[in-house]
Scaffold this motif. Structure first.
Motif, mmCIF file in Angstrom:
data_model
loop_
_atom_site.group_PDB
_atom_site.id
_atom_site.type_symbol
_atom_site.label_atom_id
_atom_site.label_comp_id
_atom_site.label_asym_id
_atom_site.label_seq_id
_atom_site.Cartn_x
_atom_site.Cartn_y
_atom_site.Cartn_z
ATOM 1 N N LYS A 199 9.799 -7.301 -6.007
ATOM 2 C CA LYS A 199 11.147 -6.919 -5.620
ATOM 3 C C LYS A 199 11.975 -6.715 -6.880
ATOM 4 O O LYS A 199 11.850 -7.470 -7.842
ATOM 5 N N GLY A 200 12.830 -5.691 -6.853
ATOM 6 C CA GLY A 200 13.697 -5.460 -8.001
ATOM 7 C C GLY A 200 13.924 -3.993 -8.248
ATOM 8 O O GLY A 200 13.313 -3.130 -7.606
ATOM 9 N N ASP A 201 14.802 -3.706 -9.187
ATOM 10 C CA ASP A 201 15.080 -2.326 -9.554
ATOM 11 C C ASP A 201 13.846 -1.718 -10.219
ATOM 12 O O ASP A 201 13.120 -2.381 -10.955
ATOM 13 N N GLY A 202 13.630 -0.454 -9.950
ATOM 14 C CA GLY A 202 12.519 0.251 -10.591
ATOM 15 C C GLY A 202 11.162 -0.100 -10.047
ATOM 16 O O GLY A 202 10.149 0.103 -10.723
ATOM 17 N N VAL A 203 11.091 -0.637 -8.809
ATOM 18 C CA VAL A 203 9.815 -1.029 -8.211
ATOM 19 C C VAL A 203 9.433 -0.041 -7.110
ATOM 20 O O VAL A 203 10.250 0.316 -6.264
ATOM 21 N N THR A 204 8.174 0.381 -7.123
ATOM 22 C CA THR A 204 7.595 1.168 -6.044
ATOM 23 C C THR A 204 6.395 0.408 -5.501
ATOM 24 O O THR A 204 5.435 0.151 -6.231
ATOM 25 N N ASN A 205 6.451 0.000 -4.235
ATOM 26 C CA ASN A 205 5.330 -0.672 -3.571
ATOM 27 C C ASN A 205 4.633 0.318 -2.641
ATOM 28 O O ASN A 205 5.276 0.921 -1.779
ATOM 29 N N ILE A 206 3.323 0.490 -2.826
ATOM 30 C CA ILE A 206 2.542 1.455 -2.044
ATOM 31 C C ILE A 206 1.443 0.727 -1.290
ATOM 32 O O ILE A 206 0.599 0.049 -1.905
ATOM 33 N N LEU A 207 1.442 0.849 0.036
ATOM 34 C CA LEU A 207 0.349 0.318 0.843
ATOM 35 C C LEU A 207 -0.637 1.456 1.107
ATOM 36 O O LEU A 207 -0.267 2.491 1.648
ATOM 37 N N VAL A 208 -1.874 1.248 0.730
ATOM 38 C CA VAL A 208 -2.887 2.296 0.841
ATOM 39 C C VAL A 208 -2.960 2.852 2.257
ATOM 40 O O VAL A 208 -3.043 4.067 2.471
ATOM 41 N N GLN A 209 -2.890 1.964 3.241
ATOM 42 C CA GLN A 209 -3.070 2.408 4.623
ATOM 43 C C GLN A 209 -1.857 3.160 5.176
ATOM 44 O O GLN A 209 -1.968 3.797 6.218
ATOM 45 N N ASP A 210 -0.713 3.084 4.502
ATOM 46 C CA ASP A 210 0.408 3.940 4.886
ATOM 47 C C ASP A 210 0.114 5.394 4.548
ATOM 48 O O ASP A 210 0.657 6.313 5.166
ATOM 49 N N GLN A 211 -0.735 5.598 3.558
ATOM 50 C CA GLN A 211 -1.136 6.953 3.160
ATOM 51 C C GLN A 211 -2.403 7.391 3.871
ATOM 52 O O GLN A 211 -2.509 8.538 4.310
ATOM 53 N N CYS A 212 -3.353 6.502 3.953
ATOM 54 C CA CYS A 212 -4.657 6.801 4.559
ATOM 55 C C CYS A 212 -5.010 5.675 5.522
ATOM 56 O O CYS A 212 -5.636 4.678 5.118
ATOM 57 N N PRO A 213 -4.599 5.788 6.784
ATOM 58 C CA PRO A 213 -4.783 4.689 7.746
ATOM 59 C C PRO A 213 -6.219 4.223 7.912
ATOM 60 O O PRO A 213 -6.454 3.056 8.240
ATOM 61 N N ASP A 214 -7.180 5.096 7.693
ATOM 62 C CA ASP A 214 -8.588 4.737 7.900
ATOM 63 C C ASP A 214 -9.266 4.196 6.641
ATOM 64 O O ASP A 214 -10.460 3.888 6.671
ATOM 65 N N ASP A 215 -8.516 4.074 5.556
ATOM 66 C CA ASP A 215 -9.102 3.595 4.301
ATOM 67 C C ASP A 215 -9.417 2.104 4.443
ATOM 68 O O ASP A 215 -8.525 1.279 4.596
ATOM 69 N N TYR A 216 -10.685 1.763 4.368
ATOM 70 C CA TYR A 216 -11.135 0.387 4.588
ATOM 71 C C TYR A 216 -11.225 -0.410 3.296
ATOM 72 O O TYR A 216 -11.735 -1.538 3.285
ATOM 73 N N VAL A 217 -10.722 0.124 2.187
ATOM 74 C CA VAL A 217 -10.903 -0.504 0.879
ATOM 75 C C VAL A 217 -10.375 -1.935 0.876
ATOM 76 O O VAL A 217 -9.349 -2.258 1.462
ATOM 77 N N GLY A 218 -11.144 -2.814 0.207
ATOM 78 C CA GLY A 218 -10.724 -4.198 0.030
ATOM 79 C C GLY A 218 -10.203 -4.436 -1.373
ATOM 80 O O GLY A 218 -9.988 -3.500 -2.154
ATOM 81 N N HIS A 219 -10.034 -5.695 -1.721
ATOM 82 C CA HIS A 219 -9.460 -6.070 -3.021
ATOM 83 C C HIS A 219 -10.307 -5.560 -4.184
ATOM 84 O O HIS A 219 -9.802 -4.901 -5.094
#
Length: 300
Positions: free
Chosen positions: A245-265
């Motif tokens: 959290k903070g100024d200048g932060v971009t948080n990207i969730l992979v599944q928001d872009q590719c719902p079927d992406d099963y990638v793990g850590h």
């Protein structure tokens, strides 16, 4: 007048020469081989004669995850970045008596951040650049926060891209809570620290290290922060602990872009949408960028 074939031949030869100059991009097999045979080197990284171009003026420093090393973690991204024209650099950190010169990220995280600080200074001196971009995975996406916040790194970093970072720690998928309930956590943490793996203890949710690092806020002015996380993360749990959290932060969730992406850590290192996001964030930084949803990483 030259015929079409005569004109096409030099162009084809030029294209073939360019293709021949490309560094082969690795895969899971490459990473496994590198773990044993090339822990200190990876294709595309550490050409100390590389000078940043006008198109890519900021050198990129890669920061590996816990339990792995430079050669393992970056067999995909390092050659990709080099092929795009970036000056790419990477190093190992956190090696202890348990590491066998291959298992990184075990040592004290503050000391690892000092290693990063010295390495960044070396990169800046070699390239003549004013700042670097950082790309880190797991602990490599969290540890640089100490460098940035506590060691003056904010003045040396343009963009910090973190892949499934252990920001705000992890419950280890509930194991930490179980250890607390059984009154075993203190003993386990003492054992890990004395054995040579304090970096594992410091990544626990609620650890003294985590509380001290983020107690005064997640970010500081200067760098641009990017976090890329998967909802399938069972190493950093809950996965939302990765977010900043903070100024200048971009948080990207992979599944928001590719719902079927099963990638793990672990699989973040070879996930095509993640790699596309990294290239976009370091390069054009196109608003609303959407990667091609294909070539998913390991579901681990």
């Amino acid at each position: 007048m030259l015929g079409t074939a005569a004109v096409a031949a030099p162009a084809q030869a030029h294209a073939q020469a360019q293709a021949a100059d490309k560094i082969p991009v690795g895969d899971v097999g490459t990473s496994l081989v590198n773990f044993f045979n090339s822990p200190d080197a990876v294709a595309g990284a550490n050409d100390w004669n590389c000078k940043p171009s006008a198109e890519h003026p900021t050198p990129v420093v890669l920061v590996h995850a816990t339990f792995v090393n430079l050669g393992t973690n970056w067999s995909v991204l390092s050659p990709m970045l080099a092929n795009e024209g970036y000056c790419v650099f990477g190093f190992n950190y956190g090696m202890t008596q348990l590491s066998f010169d291959r298992i990184g990220g075990l040592g004290d995280i503050a000391e690892s951040a000092k290693t990063l600080d010295a390495f960044v200074d070396k990169v800046l001196a070699a390239t003549g650049a004013q700042k670097v971009d950082l790309v880190g995975h797991s602990q490599g996406g969290m540890m640089p926060n100490y460098f940035i916040k506590r060691l003056g790194g904010a003045a040396k970093v343009r963009t910090f891209v973190a892949l499934a970072p252990s920001n705000h720690g992890t419950t280890i998928d509930g194991v930490l809570d179980l250890g607390k309930a059984l009154n075993l956590l203190g003993f386990a943490n003492q054992t890990l620290t004395e054995a040579g793996a304090p970096g594992l203890v410091q990544q626990e949710q609620g650890s003294d290290f985590q509380n001290a690092l983020f107690g005064d806020g997640d970010t500081v002015p200067g760098p641009r922060y990017v976090v890329i996380e998967t909802k399938n993360d069972i190493v950093v749990t809950p996965y939302t602990n990765a977010w900043l959290k903070g100024d200048g932060v971009t948080n990207i969730l992979v599944q928001d872009q590719c719902p079927d992406d099963y990638v793990g850590h672990v699989g973040m290192f070879n996930d095509s949408p993640v790699m596309q996001d990294v290239l976009n964030q370091l390069g054009a930084n196109t608003p609303g960028f959407k990667p091609a949803c294909e070539g998913y990483g390991l579901p681990l």
